[in-house]
Design a protein around this motif. Sequence first.
Motif, PDB file in Angstrom:
ATOM      1  N   LEU A   1      45.103  -6.392 -36.053  1.00 41.08           N
ATOM      2  CA  LEU A   1      46.038  -5.271 -36.113  1.00 41.08           C
ATOM      3  C   LEU A   1      45.479  -4.066 -35.358  1.00 41.08           C
ATOM      4  O   LEU A   1      46.208  -3.373 -34.648  1.00 41.08           O
ATOM      5  CB  LEU A   1      46.339  -4.913 -37.569  1.00 41.08           C
ATOM      6  CG  LEU A   1      47.093  -6.017 -38.336  1.00 41.08           C
ATOM      7  CD1 LEU A   1      47.239  -5.655 -39.814  1.00 41.08           C
ATOM      8  CD2 LEU A   1      48.461  -6.286 -37.722  1.00 41.08           C
TER       9      LEU A   1
ATOM     10  N   ILE B   1      43.473  -4.167 -32.804  1.00 46.49           N
ATOM     11  CA  ILE B   1      43.623  -4.448 -31.373  1.00 46.49           C
ATOM     12  C   ILE B   1      45.055  -4.177 -30.945  1.00 46.49           C
ATOM     13  O   ILE B   1      45.318  -3.512 -29.938  1.00 46.49           O
ATOM     14  CB  ILE B   1      43.234  -5.915 -31.068  1.00 46.49           C
ATOM     15  CG1 ILE B   1      41.724  -6.097 -31.180  1.00 46.49           C
ATOM     16  CG2 ILE B   1      43.727  -6.324 -29.693  1.00 46.49           C
ATOM     17  CD1 ILE B   1      41.269  -7.549 -31.134  1.00 46.49           C
ATOM     18  N   ASP B   2      45.997  -4.660 -31.741  1.00 47.36           N
ATOM     19  CA  ASP B   2      47.406  -4.509 -31.370  1.00 47.36           C
ATOM     20  C   ASP B   2      47.802  -3.035 -31.300  1.00 47.36           C
ATOM     21  O   ASP B   2      48.488  -2.611 -30.372  1.00 47.36           O
ATOM     22  CB  ASP B   2      48.287  -5.259 -32.372  1.00 47.36           C
ATOM     23  CG  ASP B   2      49.686  -5.476 -31.804  1.00 47.36           C
ATOM     24  OD1 ASP B   2      49.772  -6.130 -30.753  1.00 47.36           O
ATOM     25  OD2 ASP B   2      50.650  -4.962 -32.392  1.00 47.36           O
TER      26      ASP B   2
ATOM     27  N   GLN C   1      46.254  -1.466 -28.171  1.00 42.91           N
ATOM     28  CA  GLN C   1      46.658  -1.899 -26.845  1.00 42.91           C
ATOM     29  C   GLN C   1      48.126  -1.601 -26.535  1.00 42.91           C
ATOM     30  O   GLN C   1      48.496  -1.477 -25.380  1.00 42.91           O
ATOM     31  CB  GLN C   1      46.328  -3.380 -26.653  1.00 42.91           C
ATOM     32  CG  GLN C   1      47.172  -4.347 -27.460  1.00 42.91           C
ATOM     33  CD  GLN C   1      48.311  -4.906 -26.655  1.00 42.91           C
ATOM     34  OE1 GLN C   1      48.177  -5.124 -25.464  1.00 42.91           O
ATOM     35  NE2 GLN C   1      49.451  -5.101 -27.301  1.00 42.91           N
ATOM     36  N   ASN C   2      48.937  -1.462 -27.586  1.00 40.15           N
ATOM     37  CA  ASN C   2      50.360  -1.242 -27.337  1.00 40.15           C
ATOM     38  C   ASN C   2      50.674  -0.020 -26.476  1.00 40.15           C
ATOM     39  O   ASN C   2      51.527  -0.111 -25.584  1.00 40.15           O
ATOM     40  CB  ASN C   2      51.112  -1.155 -28.670  1.00 40.15           C
ATOM     41  CG  ASN C   2      51.664  -2.513 -29.072  1.00 40.15           C
ATOM     42  OD1 ASN C   2      52.017  -3.313 -28.211  1.00 40.15           O
ATOM     43  ND2 ASN C   2      51.717  -2.787 -30.355  1.00 40.15           N
TER      44      ASN C   2
END
Lengths: 551, 242
Positions: B82, B84-85, B88-89
């Motif tokens: 989560l 990372i997400d 990176q979004n």
Amino acid sequence: MSESMTWTQKYLFSQDHKVIGIQYMITGLIMALLGGYLAYVFRYQLAFPNEGVPGFGEVGPDEYNLAISMHGTIMVFWVAMPILLSGFGNYLVPLMIGAKDMAFPRLNMMSYWTFFLSTVVLIASFFVPEGASKSGWTFYPPLTAVPGYTGVFWGGHLWLLAVALEFASMLMSGINLLTSTITMRAKGMSYFRMPLLVWMMNIASLIFMFSVGPLIAGAFMLLGDRFFGVGFFIPSAGGDPLLYQHLFWFFGHPEVYVILLPALGIIAEIITAFARKPIFAYRTIVYAVLAAGVLSFLVWAHHQFISGIDPRLAAPFGLTTILISVPFAICMFAFIATFWKGQIRFKTPMLFAIAMIAEFLFGGITGIINGSTAADIYVHDTYFVVAHFHYTLFPVVFLGGFAGIYYWFPKMFGRFLNEAWGKVHFALTTLSFNMVFLPLFFVGLGGTHRRIFDPSYFENLTQLQPLQVIATLGLFIMLGAQVPFIINFFYSMFKGKQASANPWEANSLEWVAPSPPGHGNFLEEPVVTRWPYDYSLPQANKDWLSQTEVA
Amino acid sequence: MFDWLFYWLPENISTYGAKIDGIMKMIWVIVFSWFVVVELVLFYFIFRYRAKEGGRASFQPGHGKAVLWILIPAALVLACDLAIDVRQNPVWDEIKINMPKPEEADQEIEINAQQFAWNFVMPGRDGSLKTADDIKVMGTLTLPVGAKVIFYLTSQDVIHSFWVPVLRLKQDAVPGRRITGWFQATKEGTYIIGCAELCGSGHGVMKAKLRILSPHDYEEWLEKESPETAEETAWKVEVPHE
């Protein structure tokens, strides 16, 4: 009954699940040689561009595109699928659930021979004018929708036909496996007493059957485009190329789990038997894999982040892709926990199984970089992706497959594979695998895109050439390392050390049957009293208890 | 310990390239740390618990609370996922979703792919596209350094992919669609453009040049190249659903 059968009935047109399983496996292994040869052709060209490949000849762009396309097609559909799902599935599932055979033996035979026909069609496609397909294993239109774009006519048609036949065969095989598991379990074999391998084979079959429909539809639409110019995927006729990508990857991504799960099942059986320990958290693994199966249907567009789909759609697919690491992390952690406080015996099957876990982890973690939408802008369609998926597929198909072959060979043929040569095979294969694919991560991050036949054509890539050479030398070792295996395989089949019914002291039902089991498998109908992982039970006087052992 | 993976990464010359590199490195640090820890545990177990004469394994089916031994690490994996997400979004958002609007851009260009070449339409002296002095060139894209460029990407035949490693930019060109993208190059030089999607026999030789010029050199180039009147187009862009 078996006495009166002719050789042809017994070994060629057999309805015995064991013979069919071995037929699938041997066909798959032979196709692996072809796939390996194609890899040799294009890797030689990549390392030593335009020098001519010994044993093949000049490799131009068309030969190169053919070699990579058919390598991918063969390794996924004609090696991974038949060996792992149909081969081990057919051989092991009826034995492990205590059945005499599959639910539909005749259908089983038909499934193999349909697969055989698909193999013949695929091989024939090499010999038609213009040769086999040159459009990648994904076969994207419009490149494939109009034969003029590649100049490949019959090669493309035959590719589609072969794949369609292969899927028909796998569907027959899958329905058989599911029906057998549901209806033919031995007395006492409840679902949660089934070996994990049986769970994995069934979940894999379910995933395959749920996902393959759209791809078959896509293949037929493509045939319509190729033969009649219908234009489903041709923009000038009002079609949309991206539709095919959705149909393909809706199948294509679940497909990697169709390949992975049987290997996880093989590994689970082997590490428990050689660590003398029950599998850690059996039910948790089953639930995690079921969850992964569902999630696997919601990740497909991660192959299409930059394909022109609405970029807002990429975000949810990026999230699901990254999240699918969780169930597989659970499996890996459970496998590692299985080693804890074990008594680990380092026989060849166990070495391959440990290597599978160790190497697959690296494939898994690098997948997160691909799965991130932002990072994917750079790594998509580069050698980084190539290295990543080979780090997942090679351990799954080959390390997992070899582990299974060394482990169940005594059951299949009543004889052991030679252990010393097995260890040589193991060491060389595993080391050379890393030598091939570790450099390719750097080649990819260095900016090399996929499917170019001569990297020296791009000035920015010349500094990466030494890495390409290392990878190719690694492949030479890897291919050479298979020679002892092939000799070992056929020599041991007839001359290997004789094996008893249960040479590894393992618990699941196939080890109750004689080695090799006759037609009908069991001497007396097995009655199951326990799960298959009662290794080192404290109150027992030995460190294993067969599933039929009465407490 | 972590940077070795990126040793061969080409230089970055775009404004957002460093962010992509940053995301790759951030992910790598997280996942490689996991990798090292998990492998260490795995090999420690294998070494520590190798079979010994007369030894007996411990019966550990991982039922009940013991399952936390794997669920807690898995929860940590989830937390990392989560994180990372979430990190990176915004980068994806900046590059592919909330692109600069045409009025915010310094320049607009057309990129058109065909088997096996890249065609470019660059604005002439008037600085705007679709006027008589547009410069149409096959194989070389010339731009001033620092310009915020919006491109419109099309293909005449099959799928291609516009791939400029130094810009950290890749975008498929799909026949029948006109795909918008952007970049801003920050360093002068000549760079390689490739095609990253298998597009037929010549896929491996589909190559173009990106020339990023200083303002002065760019003016000179414009002077020389910009046609006085509209020419017959060398190639045609067919966009059915514009």
